[in-house]
Design a protein around this motif. Sequence first.
Motif, PDB file in Angstrom:
ATOM      1  N   ILE A   1       0.833  -1.211   0.000  1.00 18.32           N
ATOM      2  CA  ILE A   1       0.000   0.000   0.000  1.00 18.32           C
ATOM      3  C   ILE A   1       0.862   1.253   0.000  1.00 18.32           C
ATOM      4  O   ILE A   1       0.603   2.200  -0.756  1.00 18.32           O
TER       5      ILE A   1
ATOM      6  N   LYS B   1       2.441   1.734  -3.454  1.00 13.76           N
ATOM      7  CA  LYS B   1       1.478   2.241  -4.435  1.00 13.76           C
ATOM      8  C   LYS B   1       1.183   3.724  -4.219  1.00 13.76           C
ATOM      9  O   LYS B   1       1.115   4.490  -5.185  1.00 13.76           O
ATOM     10  N   THR B   2       1.003   4.138  -2.958  1.00 10.55           N
ATOM     11  CA  THR B   2       0.704   5.551  -2.706  1.00 10.55           C
ATOM     12  C   THR B   2       1.910   6.440  -2.973  1.00 10.55           C
ATOM     13  O   THR B   2       1.747   7.559  -3.472  1.00 10.55           O
TER      14      THR B   2
ATOM     15  N   LYS C   1       2.024   6.844  -6.619  1.00  7.14           N
ATOM     16  CA  LYS C   1       0.934   7.685  -7.118  1.00  7.14           C
ATOM     17  C   LYS C   1       1.083   9.149  -6.696  1.00  7.14           C
ATOM     18  O   LYS C   1       0.886  10.051  -7.505  1.00  7.14           O
ATOM     19  N   TYR C   2       1.422   9.405  -5.417  1.00  5.74           N
ATOM     20  CA  TYR C   2       1.432  10.770  -4.885  1.00  5.74           C
ATOM     21  C   TYR C   2       2.821  11.315  -4.576  1.00  5.74           C
ATOM     22  O   TYR C   2       2.948  12.492  -4.262  1.00  5.74           O
TER      23      TYR C   2
ATOM     24  N   THR D   1       2.289  11.307  -0.053  1.00  9.49           N
ATOM     25  CA  THR D   1       1.904  10.157   0.776  1.00  9.49           C
ATOM     26  C   THR D   1       1.889  10.533   2.246  1.00  9.49           C
ATOM     27  O   THR D   1       0.948  10.189   2.978  1.00  9.49           O
TER      28      THR D   1
ATOM     29  N   TYR E   1      -1.047  12.633   2.860  1.00  3.13           N
ATOM     30  CA  TYR E   1      -2.245  11.794   2.808  1.00  3.13           C
ATOM     31  C   TYR E   1      -2.434  11.030   4.116  1.00  3.13           C
ATOM     32  O   TYR E   1      -3.540  10.915   4.632  1.00  3.13           O
TER      33      TYR E   1
ATOM     34  N   HIS F   1      -3.751  14.279  -0.193  1.00  4.77           N
ATOM     35  CA  HIS F   1      -2.401  14.262  -0.761  1.00  4.77           C
ATOM     36  C   HIS F   1      -1.998  15.595  -1.378  1.00  4.77           C
ATOM     37  O   HIS F   1      -0.839  15.799  -1.717  1.00  4.77           O
TER      38      HIS F   1
END
Length: 102
Positions: free
Chosen positions: A17, A20-21, A24-25, A30, A33, A39
């Motif tokens: 997890i 992935k974050t 992505k961010y 992250t 977030y 985020h």
Amino acid sequence: TIPVVTATALGLATTYILTKTIHKYGVSGTLRYIWEGDHLPPHIRDAVNLLDDIEFKSLPKEKKKMRKVETVIQVAKLNSVDHDDDDHDDNDDGGGIWKEEE
């Protein structure tokens, strides 16, 4: 052994997890977030919220105005076709082309 398997599964899920974050961010996104629940930095969130307001409040009004203008244009086109012969005399017999000789 059950606690070891549970800890391993939890560690793998958490790593997945977070990976992935972060992908992505980014790292700062992250962390933001995780701690703030968002985020995006505050100034960007404000801009996004403003754009959302415009999208959901202003655009429908503008679309409604555009539909009214389109309707007026269509009516004007139809009226110009319907009233195209208004320049001619109502008693006009076709310019004498089919007029019988007297």
